[in-house]
Design a protein around this motif. Structure first.
Motif: not given
Length: 928
Positions: A392-393, A399-402, A405-408, A412-417
């Motif tokens: 994410c850094l 994950c896009g601008e909207q 992103c959550l690092n795992t 990583f995890r894109c919330l709502g993907l």
């Protein structure tokens, strides 16, 4: 229950006996007494008696009308016939005078029925005269009885005697009818009691009691029917209640399932929340540990600034000794060559001494998982340290601008993907979407090992172990004739490439563009079962070609160093039936060598869109057996040297084309055989092209035999049969596996009919060639069997397994199931893990449109049960006595794997299968 019909018959008989005693004479005046000489009570008595009789008759008639509706019509019609049916003429009775009218008047009053005929009582008045009961002279009882009545002859008549009610007495004898016996028999009176003022003994009618009994029985039946109907109603109510209870139970079960589903969903939610919490905890803990380690190293580096620069690059670690936080500070290997807490022996490469164990011991160095990067190498006293990569850094817009992103760990995890978006490749390069964790994870790089399955958008890469430790492998695929794209590509004359379509991926080869590219060096045995129905003017030739490696971008040419390994010709059957042939060969391969299957025609009169129709088999039609050089196997190929003389028993002469070890495998002194230096197992194939002329060629066909000779004595190793043709180009082929000893020689002979003119051909396309692979006995074994004499299938054969008879002793790794065992003489059982190659040859007489020979595999962990090879053949050629069909295949086996051969006849019957020459099976086993 006593039937009422016999009772009525008995009562009718009693009535007939009574009718025979009717009073006759001058004193029997039936008319009532009139005048002053009649006794005082006779008139009233007569009228009362008449009224009583009429009431009883009316009651009986009404009862009879209810019981028998038709009796009211039939009774009046029968009375006139009864009056005129008497045989004697009617005599007018003499009128009585004075005192004589006393008893006669009473009797006459009783004898006056409604129709003015003889004596009757109740329902008897409706009966005809001839069957009415006659009055009997019985003693009279009572005060009003007349002492004596003189007859016309002057003799006193016998006194009337009273008889008990016979119907009542009969009912008393049978208490099961449900009515008690009469009082004079010692029981209560009947349920229905008739009262009559007729004096007993004058005239009794038993039929009236029978009618009453019948009515009572009818009423009992009605009550029974009503009781049964009530029980049916109760049963229906119970059934309805049971159905309601079942519906309630089903509804309860549905509610329970719904609750279980909701609990499962809640558990999944809790599981996801726990996973998030665990990941967060791990990340926080790892970050805290990193901060502590960083502060520790900074403190020690500040204290070591005065030391020589040669010691600054050494790693220093802190190990926790006990719960009191006692720290062992390792200043450097130069100062402490043998620490107090150390492993008992020096650790090997990629190992370190772990002080967490008690006592300390060596452990493997940790490999950085995908998604982590190295921060410190593995040392003799410390493990390798890895840091999670923060995607994410590093990639702000991954994950896009909207989308947040959550690092795992490792990804990583894109919330709502969603899964559909992840399938499109939104995870990025070198990442895949993990369906279970619902996040993007880094692909495995296999750390230099070969990649069996590459990484995709939704699956991780699969690393395969190095095949250097593997001795043998097998691979199978399906082969099809490609469709012609343009009119110019419909011709087969220049040769077309068949499509090889494999499903399994392996580190041994790569299957791209319908061809096979080898990735490792070794020895390869190839088998191709091809079936086609064609209408070309001449024969078709199917073969194998091995091309050398070429640089990317170069076009393939005929002079690129490639060579034809083998080839088989298929004669012209005028498109009437399928032909099945098997092409085999053995060769040594190197990385980037390419194998292709070719189909050719000798002229341009063959269109693959119209004249060639391939058969779609239910099993793989192409297979290969790969052998590592560690097995010590030797491969050799040799071409035929054709001579001008063509004898009936043709023994070919060979010329070596290639051999991997000329010391182990050489030609004999006359070049008609191959000699082996050491003992082992030989897998061989001989393919010979020929042209025949003569009708005896069609009838008898050709036989190809392999012999193993030792010190001048030989034995038959294998035999195959080929259907003969007339004025046609064709090929004969033989393949098998045989065990040889040091100094043994392998030779061949092709036998043809005596009056058949045969010419043998050969060229550089491999149509007349010998290929073989020799394998040491320590890593291989062979087994040969023929079809059993008993239990041969005949008639309409549908997927019937063939029974075999083993030739020679059992091999240590494979044997034929014995008669007492399950599937005896049908299954071949493997006793050790390895790779197997099977060659089947069948000689038979049939009338089937299509004959299928299938090799079935069953059992073994990790192996798919089902057909591993299949070959077909069509109608027998006209004039031919025998036909042949065979197949060859390689496949993996485990301990307990079984194989069997099944035969299937479509639209026809199998007449005979020979158990002598031409029908056999040979099995080769190689250690894995």
């Amino acid at each position: 229950m006593v039937s009422a019909t016999p009772l009525l018959l008995m009562l009718s008989w009693l009535s007939a006996l009574a009718a025979a005693e009717v009073c006759r004479g001058t004193h029997c005046d039936p008319r009532p007494c009139t005048g002053a000489h009649c006794p005082p009570g006779s008139r009233s008595s007569s009228s009362s008696s008449r009224s009583s009789v009429q009431q009883a008759a009316t009651h009986a008639s009404a009862s009879q009308h209810r019981a028998y509706p038709g009796s009211a019509r039939t009774a009046p019609e029968s009375l006139p016939r009864a009056r005129n049916s008497g045989r004697e003429p009617a005599v007018p009775p003499a009128r009585c005078t004075d005192g004589d009218c006393g008893g006669a008047t009473a009797a006459a009053s009783l004898l006056q029925p409604g129709n003015g005929t003889r004596d009757c009582r109740g329902i008897e008045c409706r009966l005809p005269l001839r069957i009415r009961a006659k009055p009997r002279a019985k003693p009279c009882v009572g005060e009003e009885c007349v002492e004596s009545v003189e007859s016309a002859a002057g003799q006193p008549a016998p006194l009337p005697v009273h008889l008990s009610d016979r119907a009542a007495q009969f009912l008393g004898d049978f208490p099961e009818l449900g009515y008690p016996p009469p009082p004079e028999l010692g029981a209560a009176p009947l349920g229905v009691q008739l009262t009559c003022d007729i004096k007993p003994g004058e005239n009794e009618v038993p039929s009236e009691d029978a009618l009453i009994l019948h009515l009572q029985l009818a009423k009992g039946q009605e009550k029974l029917v009503e009781a049964l109907r009530a029980q049916q109603v109760v049963i229906r109510d119970l059934q309805q209640k049971l159905a309601d209870q079942q519906e309630a139970l089903l509804s309860q079960q549905k509610e329970i399932l719904g609750q279980q589903r909701r609990m499962h969903e809640q558990m999944e939610v809790v599981k996801g929340q726990y996973g998030l919490l665990s990941d967060t905890f791990k990340q926080v803990s790892f970050q805290g540990l990193q901060g502590e380690l960083q502060s520790y190293f900074e403190g020690h580096l500040a204290g070591l600034q005065g030391q020589p620069r040669a010691h600054r690059h050494k790693s220093y670690t802190v190990q926790e000794a006990d719960a009191d936080s006692k720290v062992l500070d390792v200043m450097g290997e130069a100062h402490f060559p043998q620490p107090l807490l150390a492993c008992p022996a020096p650790c090997g490469p990629e190992e370190y001494c772990s002080f967490q164990r008690d006592p300390p011991g060596c452990e493997k160095c940790t490999m950085c998982p995908p998604g982590f990067f190295l921060i410190s190498q593995c040392s003799p006293t410390a493990d390798r340290m890895c840091q999670d990569r923060d995607e994410c850094l590093e990639l702000p817009n991954v994950c896009g601008e909207q989308v947040k992103c959550l690092n795992t760990p490792g990804g990583f995890r894109c919330l709502g993907l969603s899964g559909r978006e992840a399938t499109a490749g939104l995870c990025g390069h070198d990442y895949f979407y993990n369906q279970e964790l619902q996040e993007c994870q880094a692909c495995s790089d296999c750390d230099g090992e070969p990649v069996s399955v590459p990484c995709t958008a939704v699956s991780d890469a699969v690393c395969a172990p190095s095949s250097e430790s593997c001795l043998s492998q097998s691979w199978g695929a399906s082969v099809s004739v490609p469709a012609a794209r343009t009119a110019a590509t419909t011709q087969i004359f220049p040769g077309i490439q068949l499509n090889i379509q494999g499903k399994d991926t392996t580190d041994l080869l790569r299957n791209v563009g319908g061809q096979v590219t080898f990735l490792q060096h070794g020895l390869v045995w190839l088998d191709h079962n091809f079936a086609v129905k064609h209408s070309c003017r001449n024969f078709l030739q199917v073969g194998m070609r091995l091309n050398g490696s070429r640089e990317e971008g170069e076009e393939e040419e005929d002079d690129d160093g490639g060579r034809d390994l083998s080839g088989v010709r298929m004669e012209q059957p005028e498109g009437r039936y399928f032909q099945g042939v098997s092409v085999s060969g053995g060769v040594e391969v190197e990385p980037n060598h390419t194998l292709t299957l070719r189909l050719r025609s000798p002229n341009q009169h063959c269109n693959r869109s119209k004249d060639v129709h391939g058969y779609d088999a239910a099993a793989p039609t192409f297979s290969l057996l790969w052998l590592s050089h560690d097995t010590g196997a030797v491969a050799m190929t040799a071409q035929m040297v054709l001579s001008a003389h063509y004898p009936t028993g043709y023994r070919p002469t060979f010329r070596v084309s290639s051999v991997s070890d000329p010391y182990m495998v050489t030609l004999t002194h006359d070049s008609r055989g191959v000699r082996f230096t050491e003992s082992g197992v030989v897998k061989f194939v001989l393919q010979q092209a020929l042209y025949s002329m003569g009708h005896t060629c069609i009838r008898d066909g050709y036989s190809l035999v392999a012999h193993v000779s030792r010190n001048g004595t030989g034995r038959e190793a294998a035999r195959s049969f080929k259907t003969g043709v007339n004025y046609r180009d064709t090929s004969a082929t033989l393949s098998g596996a045989v065990s040889v000893e040091a100094g043994d020689a392998l030779s061949f002979e092709l036998a043809s009919p005596s009056q058949c003119n045969v010419r043998y051909f050969g060229d550089n396309t491999g149509i007349s060639m010998l290929s073989l692979i020799w394998i040491p006995s320590a890593l291989s074994s062979a087994l040969t069997a023929t079809v059993s004499k008993t239990g041969l299938p005949a008639g309409a054969v549908r997927n019937k397994a063939l029974l075999f008879q083993q030739v020679g002793a059992d091999a240590p790794q494979v044997r034929l199931a014995r008669p007492g065992e399950p599937h005896g003489r049908r299954d071949f059982v493997f006793l050790e893990r390895g790779t197997a190659n099977v060659a089947v040859s069948l000689k038979l007489i049939h009338s089937c449109n299509v004959v299928k020979v299938t090799l079935q595999r069953a059992g073994g962990p990790g192996l798919q049960t089902g057909p591993v090879a299949q070959q077909v053949s069509g109608h027998m050629p006209e004039g031919s006595q025998w036909a042949s069909v065979g197949l060859r295949a390689s496949f993996q086996v485990q301990n307990g794997t079984t194989v069997r051969v099944s035969l299937d006849c479509i639209r026809g019957r199998v007449n005979q299968i020979t158990h002598e020459g031409g029908t056999n099976i040979s099995i080769l086993w190689v250690a894995a």
